[in-house]
Design an enzyme around this catalytic site. Structure first.
Site, short mmCIF file in Angstrom:
data_model
loop_
_atom_site.label_atom_id
_atom_site.label_comp_id
_atom_site.label_asym_id
_atom_site.label_seq_id
_atom_site.Cartn_x
_atom_site.Cartn_y
_atom_site.Cartn_z
N PHE A 130 -60.76 41.27 -19.25
CA PHE A 130 -59.70 41.36 -18.23
C PHE A 130 -58.47 42.12 -18.70
O PHE A 130 -57.68 42.58 -17.89
CB PHE A 130 -59.29 39.94 -17.77
CG PHE A 130 -58.38 39.24 -18.73
CD1 PHE A 130 -57.01 39.51 -18.74
CD2 PHE A 130 -58.87 38.31 -19.65
CE1 PHE A 130 -56.16 38.87 -19.64
CE2 PHE A 130 -58.03 37.67 -20.55
CZ PHE A 130 -56.67 37.95 -20.55
N LYS A 154 -69.46 47.30 -15.34
CA LYS A 154 -69.18 45.96 -14.78
C LYS A 154 -67.79 45.52 -15.25
O LYS A 154 -67.60 45.12 -16.38
CB LYS A 154 -70.22 44.93 -15.22
CG LYS A 154 -70.06 43.66 -14.38
CD LYS A 154 -70.35 42.35 -15.06
CE LYS A 154 -69.34 41.80 -15.99
NZ LYS A 154 -68.14 41.19 -15.39
N GLU A 157 -64.57 40.01 -13.81
CA GLU A 157 -64.42 39.42 -12.46
C GLU A 157 -62.98 38.95 -12.22
O GLU A 157 -62.59 38.68 -11.09
CB GLU A 157 -65.42 38.27 -12.26
CG GLU A 157 -65.20 37.02 -13.12
CD GLU A 157 -65.77 37.15 -14.53
OE1 GLU A 157 -65.93 38.27 -15.04
OE2 GLU A 157 -66.03 36.08 -15.14
N SER A 207 -64.51 38.31 -25.73
CA SER A 207 -64.32 37.31 -26.79
C SER A 207 -65.51 37.33 -27.75
O SER A 207 -66.62 37.74 -27.39
CB SER A 207 -64.16 35.93 -26.16
OG SER A 207 -65.26 35.67 -25.32
N CYS A 262 -56.03 42.82 -27.95
CA CYS A 262 -56.90 42.50 -29.09
C CYS A 262 -56.34 43.06 -30.39
O CYS A 262 -56.85 42.73 -31.47
CB CYS A 262 -58.31 43.05 -28.85
SG CYS A 262 -58.32 44.84 -28.84
#
Ligand code: NAD
Length: 470
Positions: A130, A154, A157, A207, A262
């Site tokens: 995200f 993809k 979401e 993650s 990150c």
């Protein structure tokens, strides 16, 4: 369907399917059907689409950045910076005619030549997190297409709208049908990608637990997988470091994107007298950061992504207090006028962390900074290397020998010397190590080209030449 919420207002701004395994089949079939025609399209023609992609993104920067800010929470300036990074990757991939040039050895035996060519893998897919809705798919997509693969994206979401708008704009590219596809959803969709026989290469960012799972399941299905995971990035500060720039850069690194980066600095190791020099200044810099709605230019940092994330961060802060860490700045109470329900967490600073405790070792993914102290650089490097992750490690110093020792000995794939976010440019690979990466070839640059191609070695002899009959 899952709601997509603006993390600053908490209002639902869209809905996204929770799982779309049938769509994976449709996308994989379409991508596979167009793979032959696309790989046979000369690289010089393929990159014309990438040039247009760059122009489209640049022409719509503000519009796309605003969508990103509204679904992800980060500031408008941070969203625009993502656009720049995305475009840089397209620019590097436009060099594919040169990047794909191969090796040729003449006369490996009399009249025999040997050479290696790179050919596309087939169909690739990326699964993204995200926190960088724009940039991360472009760590992969331009290289995949430039190398002659067809592709499936993809998005997370949690932030599906930004990439959806980008794909709407990409209709103007007029790419052959099936070359570039997008599917939505969460775990169910990811599992369908990992299992689909028509998808050959998977790039994942997220993650560490999910990265490891994706790597193992994708590999078990015979796919090529690169999976970037989480991080806990240490920053060593030597007593001789420039005070003003070090403090400013560390605060930007730790609290920018609300700590959801990150490569964010999350563990500061103050060496020797650096503890006396820097502790109060870092706290002051943290206190000065203003939380706010990302489209408000006065905001230095936006909210965290959702209520669960905010709860998790607050719980970790409580656990740190319970473990005996010293809380120097508590960011748990925030009131942003007009956005009282937003998922804001203010900068939080701990010191005297319990070794191997929760604040020392956990990827908090929020604006929480932990300070530790060592007597020497050697001890600081040992502490860096004891960490489970290896995404980045940075040092602040004016001493070249200390910096050199650090970059040589620190066990992380991205090193910063007087840099707060050691993010590689598009023409270098994004080199995570240890629990921050599962795979062999990293994202971006020549690693991207190697990941999206397979080598073919040809040994060649021509009868006339061999028999010397001319
Ligand atoms: P996440 O792991 O929850 O989700 C990432 C992707 O995996 C999403 O597309 C999601 O739909 C999917 N997913 C989630 N759970 C799954 C499951 N159980 N099975 C299969 N698929 C699943 O990560 P996130 O919260 O979206 O992003 C934050 C994480 O990403 C942080 O750990 C951060 O460090 C990491 N990250 C790493 C890098 C890097 O370059 N190493 C870059 C950005 C973010």
């Amino acid at each position: 369907m899952l709601p997509v919420n603006n993390p600053a207002t908490t209002r639902t701004i869209a809905k996204v399917p929770a799982g779309c395994s049938e769509d994976v089949g449709l996308a994989a079939t379409a991508a596979s059907a167009s793979a032959k025609e696309w790989r046979d399209t000369p690289a010089t023609r393929r990159i014309q689409y990438l040039f247009k992609m760059k122009q489209i993104l640049e022409a719509h920067t503000d519009e796309i950045a605003e969508i990103c800010t509204n679904e992800c929470g980060k500031t408008f300036a941070e969203s625009k910076a993502e656009m720049t990074r995305a475009v840089e990757n397209i620019e590097v991939a436009c060099g594919i005619p040169l990047l794909l040039q191969s090796e040729f050895s003449e006369d490996i035996a009399t009249g025999i030549d040997e050479f290696m060519i790179r050919q596309p893998i087939g169909v690739g897919a990326c699964i993204s997190p995200f926190n960088f809705p724009i940039m991360i798919p472009f760590w992969f997509l331009p290289y995949a297409l430039a190398c002659g693969n067809t592709y499936i994206v993809k998005p997370s979401e949690k932030v599906p709208m930004t990439m959806t708008r980008i794909f709407e704009l990409f209709e103007a590219l007029d790419l052959p049908a099936g070359v570039l596809n997008m599917i939505h959803g969460g775990k169910e969709t990811v599992d369908a990608i990992l299992d689909h026989p028509k998808i050959q290469a998977i790039s994942f960012v997220g993650s560490s637990a999910v990265a490891k799972y994706v790597y193992q399941r994708g590999n078990a299905n015979g796919k090529r997988v690169q999976a970037q995971g989480g991080a806990k990035n240490p920053v060593v500060v030597m007593p001789d470091a420039d005070i003003e720039t070090t403090v400013r850069i560390i605060a930007d690194s730790a609290f920018g994107c609300a700590g959801q980066r990150c490569l964010a600095a999350s563990l500061i190791i103050l060496v020797g007298d650096a503890k006396k020099i820097f502790t109060s200044k870092l706290v002051e810099a943290a206190k000065a950061k203003k939380c706010g709605y990302g489209m408000d230019s006065a905001a230095d940092m936006g909210p965290v992504i959702n209520i669960e994330s905010r709860r998790r961060i607050k719980k970790l802060i409580e656990e740190g207090i319970d473990e005996g860490d010293t809380l120097l700045l508590d960011g748990r109470t925030v009131g942003v006028k007009g956005f009282e329900d937003g998922h804001f967490v203010n900068p939080t600073v701990f010191e005297n962390l319990k070794k191997n405790g929760v604040i020392h070792t956990t990827e908090i993914f929020g604006p929480v900074l932990g300070l530790m102290h060592t007597a020497t650089l050697d001890e600081a490097i040992d502490l860096v290397n004891q960490g489970a992750y290896g995404n980045s490690a940075c040092i602040f110093t004016k001493n070249g020998a200390a910096a050199r020792k650090f970059r040589h000995d620190a066990m992380a794939g991205n090193i910063g010397v007087n840099i707060g976010v050691a993010a590689p440019m598009a023409f270098f690979p994004f080199s995570g190590w240890k629990e921050s990466f599962f795979g062999d070839l990293h994202a971006q640059s020549n690693h991207g080209v190697e990941f999206f191609t397979q080598t073919k070695v040809v040994v060649e002899r021509w009868h006339d030449d061999w028999t010397r009959k001319f």
